[in-house]
Design a protein around this motif. Structure first.
Motif, mmCIF file in Angstrom:
data_model
loop_
_atom_site.group_PDB
_atom_site.id
_atom_site.type_symbol
_atom_site.label_atom_id
_atom_site.label_comp_id
_atom_site.label_asym_id
_atom_site.label_seq_id
_atom_site.Cartn_x
_atom_site.Cartn_y
_atom_site.Cartn_z
ATOM 1 N N GLY A 1 1.200 6.367 4.531
ATOM 2 C CA GLY A 1 0.459 5.135 4.284
ATOM 3 C C GLY A 1 0.816 3.994 5.216
ATOM 4 N N VAL B 1 0.839 -1.203 0.000
ATOM 5 C CA VAL B 1 0.000 0.000 0.000
ATOM 6 C C VAL B 1 0.875 1.254 0.000
ATOM 7 N N ARG C 1 -3.699 13.458 0.891
ATOM 8 C CA ARG C 1 -3.493 12.010 0.905
ATOM 9 C C ARG C 1 -4.196 11.351 2.088
ATOM 10 N N VAL D 1 1.184 4.566 -3.051
ATOM 11 C CA VAL D 1 0.603 5.859 -2.685
ATOM 12 C C VAL D 1 0.639 6.853 -3.832
ATOM 13 N N LEU E 1 -6.961 4.957 -1.744
ATOM 14 C CA LEU E 1 -5.936 4.890 -0.701
ATOM 15 C C LEU E 1 -6.576 4.877 0.681
#
Length: 337
Positions: free
Chosen positions: A193, A99, A295, A103, A111
Motif C-alpha cells: 500500500g 492507507v 490486494r 490494508v 483499497l
C-alpha cells in the motif's frame, strides 16, 4: 408389553424420543440465531470500519490539497515555498501511512481507489513543485546521510553511498537509497500500500515481497530487483546492466540499457531513450504472492509483457531495435522460500 419378563412402557420411549428431537431442534435454532447475529455484527463492523476509513481519508486528503494550494505564485520567497512543500510532503506521508495501516480490513476495491488517489496526488505534488521550484527537478546533491529506514540483510561487504535529494524519494513511504554489494529485503508489512523509492544502488539484490502502490527506481547499476505485484505503476530511469522482475499495471522505462525485464503488465510497457532491453514473462514465486495479487487488484490472467511501446521508434510496421523478446532457453525462474 413384556420383554424378557420385564414390562416395557412404549409411551415413555416415545416421549423421550420426542423430547430429544425437540431439544436438538432448539439447539440448532439457537446456533442458527447466534450465527446470524455474528454475521450481522461482522458485516456491521466491516461497514463501520470502511466508513471510518472513508471519512478520515477524505479529511486528510483535503488537508493535503489545502496545503498544496498554498504553494502558489503569491509566495515569492523560495525558502518559505520549500517549507510549504515540505509540509505538503509530510501531510502526504501521513495519509499514505493511514492507507497502509488500513490494508488489513479494507475491501480490495476501496483499497485500489485509495491507492489510485494517492498516485494521482503524488503526481500533482511533483508537477507543482517542478513548476514552482524548477531547480529541484530531479536534482541530486551530495547529502551524506544514512537512510535509517532501510531494512538490510547483507551478503558480503557493503557501504552506504550518498543519499539523494529528490521529491519522489521524499514523498515515498519506503525509501531504499545508496547501497553497494548488499542484499536488501522489504517484506509485506514494510511496503504494501506504499510508494517505494529506490535509487543509487550498485551490485545489489533487492527483494520487494509485498504489494506496493507504486515503485520508482533510479540510478541502479548491475542490480537484480525482485518485486511483488504493484497496484499502479513502476518507473525505471537511468539504470544499467540490471535484471528487473516486475508485476504492475503500467511500466515506464527511461534512459536504461543492457537490462532484462521479466514482466507482468496489465496495461502496457513504455520505453524511451533505452537500448538493449530484453523482455520475458514474469517468473517470480514466493509465499503469500497470491494474497498480494488480490490486494493489488492486478489481473493474473492478463499479461501484455511482449507488447512494448518505444517512444523513440515511429515505424509502425517494424519493431523497435531497442528491445527484444528474450530467448526461452535464457529465461530464469526466481523462487523465494
Amino acid at each position: 408389553m413384556e420383554v424378557n419378563g420385564f414390562h416395557h412402557d412404549n409411551s415413555v420411549d416415545k416421549k423421550a424420543i420426542v423430547t430429544d428431537r425437540l431439544q436438538k431442534r432448539e439447539l440448532e435454532r439457537q446456533e442458527d440465531i447466534q450465527k446470524r447475529k455474528e454475521e450481522k455484527d461482522n458485516s456491521s463492523n466491516a461497514k463501520e470500519s470502511t466508513r471510518y476509513f472513508s471519512d478520515n481519508f477524505n479529511i486528510q486528503r483535503e488537508s493535503v490539497e489545502r496545503a498544496l494550494a498554498t504553494c502558489n505564485g503569491n509566495c515569492s520567497d523560495k525558502i518559505i515555498l520549500r517549507e510549504r512543500f515540505d509540509f505538503v510532503a509530510q501531510s502526504y506521508q501521513k495519509l499514505q501511512k493511514f492507507v497502509a495501516d488500513s490494508v488489513m480490513f479494507l475491501p480490495s476495491y476501496d483499497l485500489r481507489l485509495a491507492q489510485e488517489t494517492l498516485s494521482k496526488m503524488q503526481a500533482q505534488i511533483q508537477e507543482k513543485r517542478e513548476q514552482m521550484l524548477p531547480k529541484k527537478k530531479f536534482a541530486f546533491s551530495s547529502r551524506k546521510k544514512v537512510d535509517k529506514d532501510a531494512h538490510v540483510m547483507t551478503n558480503g561487504a557493503h557501504k552506504i553511498i550518498e543519499k539523494t535529494d529528490n521529491l519522489g524519494i521524499d514523498l515515498a513511504g519506503c525509501k531504499i537509497v545508496g547501497f553497494q554489494g548488499a542484499t536488501l529485503v522489504k517484506e509485506s508489512n514494510d511496503i504494501t500500500g506504499k510508494d517505494v523509492a529506490v535509487t543509487n544502488l550498485n551490485d545489489c539484490t533487492l527483494k520487494l515481497l509485498g504489494a506496493p502502490s507504486t515503485v520508482h527506481m533510479k540510478n541502479l547499476k548491475n542490480c537484480t530487483v525482485l518485486c511483488g505485484p504493484v497496484s499502479s505503476s513502476v518507473f525505471i530511469s537511468d539504470c544499467e546492466e540490471c535484471v528487473f522482475v516486475l508485476a504492475c499495471q503500467q511500466l515506464r522505462t527511461h534512459s536504461t540499457k543492457n537490462s532484462s525485464i521479466y514482466l507482468h503488465v496489465t496495461s502496457r510497457a513504455i520505453i524511451e531513450d533505452c537500448k538493449n532491453l530484453d523482455f520475458a514473462p514474469y517468473s517470480l514465486s514466493y509465499p503469500g504472492q497470491n494474497d498480494h495479487f488480490d490486494r493489488s487488484g492486478l489481473d493474473k490472467s492478463r499479461n501484455n509483457w511482449n507488447d512494448v511501446d518505444d517512444f523513440n521508434w515511429l515505424a509502425s510496421d517494424v519493431r523497435s531495435p531497442n528491445w527484444a523478446i528474450m530467448e526461452e532457453e535464457k529465461r530464469k525462474k526466481f523462487l523465494e522460500e
